[in-house]
Design a protein around this motif. Sequence first.
Motif, PDB file in Angstrom:
ATOM      1  N   ARG A   1       0.759  -1.385   0.013  1.00  0.00           N
ATOM      2  CA  ARG A   1      -0.008   0.052  -0.165  1.00  0.00           C
ATOM      3  C   ARG A   1       0.817   1.172   0.005  1.00  0.00           C
ATOM      4  O   ARG A   1       0.539   2.194  -0.821  1.00  0.00           O
ATOM      5  CB  ARG A   1      -0.950   0.176   1.091  1.00  0.00           C
ATOM      6  CG  ARG A   1      -2.014  -0.809   1.108  1.00  0.00           C
ATOM      7  CD  ARG A   1      -2.859  -0.886   2.207  1.00  0.00           C
ATOM      8  NE  ARG A   1      -4.147  -2.102   2.322  1.00  0.00           N
ATOM      9  CZ  ARG A   1      -5.073  -1.784   3.013  1.00  0.00           C
ATOM     10  NH1 ARG A   1      -5.253  -0.733   3.406  1.00  0.00           N
ATOM     11  NH2 ARG A   1      -6.151  -2.858   2.968  1.00  0.00           N
ATOM     12  N   MET A   2       1.798   1.273   0.919  1.00  0.00           N
ATOM     13  CA  MET A   2       2.716   2.441   0.888  1.00  0.00           C
ATOM     14  C   MET A   2       3.282   2.651  -0.423  1.00  0.00           C
ATOM     15  O   MET A   2       3.427   3.809  -0.881  1.00  0.00           O
ATOM     16  CB  MET A   2       3.948   2.458   1.995  1.00  0.00           C
ATOM     17  CG  MET A   2       3.379   2.258   3.314  1.00  0.00           C
ATOM     18  SD  MET A   2       4.541   1.601   4.532  1.00  0.00           S
ATOM     19  CE  MET A   2       5.981   2.474   4.313  1.00  0.00           C
ATOM     20  N   GLN A   3       3.880   1.641  -1.199  1.00  0.00           N
ATOM     21  CA  GLN A   3       4.443   1.817  -2.614  1.00  0.00           C
ATOM     22  C   GLN A   3       3.400   2.308  -3.535  1.00  0.00           C
ATOM     23  O   GLN A   3       3.698   3.149  -4.140  1.00  0.00           O
ATOM     24  CB  GLN A   3       4.944   0.689  -2.917  1.00  0.00           C
ATOM     25  CG  GLN A   3       5.799   0.406  -4.237  1.00  0.00           C
ATOM     26  CD  GLN A   3       6.417  -0.649  -4.658  1.00  0.00           C
ATOM     27  OE1 GLN A   3       6.669  -1.812  -4.027  1.00  0.00           O
ATOM     28  NE2 GLN A   3       6.864  -0.813  -5.794  1.00  0.00           N
ATOM     29  N   PHE A   4       2.478   1.512  -3.583  1.00  0.00           N
ATOM     30  CA  PHE A   4       1.145   1.762  -4.401  1.00  0.00           C
ATOM     31  C   PHE A   4       0.559   3.297  -4.603  1.00  0.00           C
ATOM     32  O   PHE A   4       0.692   3.817  -5.577  1.00  0.00           O
ATOM     33  CB  PHE A   4       0.136   0.852  -4.419  1.00  0.00           C
ATOM     34  CG  PHE A   4      -0.739   0.442  -5.532  1.00  0.00           C
ATOM     35  CD1 PHE A   4      -0.073  -0.076  -6.605  1.00  0.00           C
ATOM     36  CD2 PHE A   4      -1.931   0.930  -5.507  1.00  0.00           C
ATOM     37  CE1 PHE A   4      -0.842  -0.442  -7.758  1.00  0.00           C
ATOM     38  CE2 PHE A   4      -2.792   0.578  -6.843  1.00  0.00           C
ATOM     39  CZ  PHE A   4      -2.158  -0.010  -8.026  1.00  0.00           C
TER      40      PHE A   4
ATOM     41  N   LEU B   1      -6.115   2.617  -4.138  1.00  0.00           N
ATOM     42  CA  LEU B   1      -5.494   1.199  -4.297  1.00  0.00           C
ATOM     43  C   LEU B   1      -6.057   0.287  -5.309  1.00  0.00           C
ATOM     44  O   LEU B   1      -5.385  -0.808  -5.481  1.00  0.00           O
ATOM     45  CB  LEU B   1      -5.846   0.521  -2.902  1.00  0.00           C
ATOM     46  CG  LEU B   1      -5.046   1.190  -1.675  1.00  0.00           C
ATOM     47  CD1 LEU B   1      -5.654   0.503  -0.366  1.00  0.00           C
ATOM     48  CD2 LEU B   1      -3.862   1.212  -1.653  1.00  0.00           C
ATOM     49  N   GLN B   2      -7.072   0.664  -6.105  1.00  0.00           N
ATOM     50  CA  GLN B   2      -7.587  -0.162  -7.170  1.00  0.00           C
ATOM     51  C   GLN B   2      -6.339  -0.117  -8.522  1.00  0.00           C
ATOM     52  O   GLN B   2      -5.991   0.988  -8.891  1.00  0.00           O
ATOM     53  CB  GLN B   2      -8.912   0.190  -7.853  1.00  0.00           C
ATOM     54  CG  GLN B   2      -9.357  -0.551  -8.677  1.00  0.00           C
ATOM     55  CD  GLN B   2     -10.845  -0.061  -9.089  1.00  0.00           C
ATOM     56  OE1 GLN B   2     -11.246   0.900  -8.647  1.00  0.00           O
ATOM     57  NE2 GLN B   2     -11.504  -1.210  -9.350  1.00  0.00           N
ATOM     58  N   ALA B   3      -6.202  -1.221  -8.956  1.00  0.00           N
ATOM     59  CA  ALA B   3      -5.137  -1.249 -10.236  1.00  0.00           C
ATOM     60  C   ALA B   3      -5.635  -0.791 -11.308  1.00  0.00           C
ATOM     61  O   ALA B   3      -6.898  -0.497 -11.602  1.00  0.00           O
ATOM     62  CB  ALA B   3      -4.522  -2.485 -10.486  1.00  0.00           C
ATOM     63  N   ASP B   4      -4.940  -0.314 -12.367  1.00  0.00           N
ATOM     64  CA  ASP B   4      -5.402   0.144 -13.531  1.00  0.00           C
ATOM     65  C   ASP B   4      -6.261  -0.577 -14.207  1.00  0.00           C
ATOM     66  O   ASP B   4      -7.413  -0.107 -15.212  1.00  0.00           O
ATOM     67  CB  ASP B   4      -4.339   0.615 -14.530  1.00  0.00           C
ATOM     68  CG  ASP B   4      -3.461   1.827 -14.046  1.00  0.00           C
ATOM     69  OD1 ASP B   4      -3.890   2.454 -13.183  1.00  0.00           O
ATOM     70  OD2 ASP B   4      -2.396   1.868 -14.355  1.00  0.00           O
ATOM     71  N   ASP B   5      -6.114  -2.013 -14.156  1.00  0.00           N
ATOM     72  CA  ASP B   5      -6.940  -3.112 -14.891  1.00  0.00           C
ATOM     73  C   ASP B   5      -8.080  -3.194 -14.097  1.00  0.00           C
ATOM     74  O   ASP B   5      -9.082  -3.809 -14.488  1.00  0.00           O
ATOM     75  CB  ASP B   5      -6.262  -4.191 -15.033  1.00  0.00           C
ATOM     76  CG  ASP B   5      -5.955  -5.108 -13.935  1.00  0.00           C
ATOM     77  OD1 ASP B   5      -6.212  -4.955 -12.810  1.00  0.00           O
ATOM     78  OD2 ASP B   5      -5.267  -6.078 -14.118  1.00  0.00           O
TER      79      ASP B   5
END
Length: 109
Positions: free
Chosen positions: A36-39, A79-83
């Motif tokens: 989470r920290m990185q994202f 936190l949701q990814a691009d896909d």
Amino acid sequence: MAPYGSPEERTEVEQAREHFWKHRHEVKPNSDLLWRMQFLREKQFEQTIPQVKIEDGEEISYEKATTTLKRAVNFFAALQADDGHWPAENAGPLYFMQPLVSFYITILN
């Protein structure tokens, strides 16, 4: 150890690692804290919705509940990814968060 990240980032990671280690018998899932920290850092996320404080005995108003829900949706949407998926450990109550976010966004539209 390779010098990845700034000294501040490495300190933040070390503090998270130590906190998890000290509390590993109280909270089993790691909550994907390092991910989470990185994202969130990569997405340059900043929470713009202020945190709501409820005092003991205070009645929860519609505005405070709505603001809190918007804040949570804002965080989990980051936190949701691009896909479209949430690349995370789904343990405990967070297992139910993604459908809640999807439902909330659906009723807004």
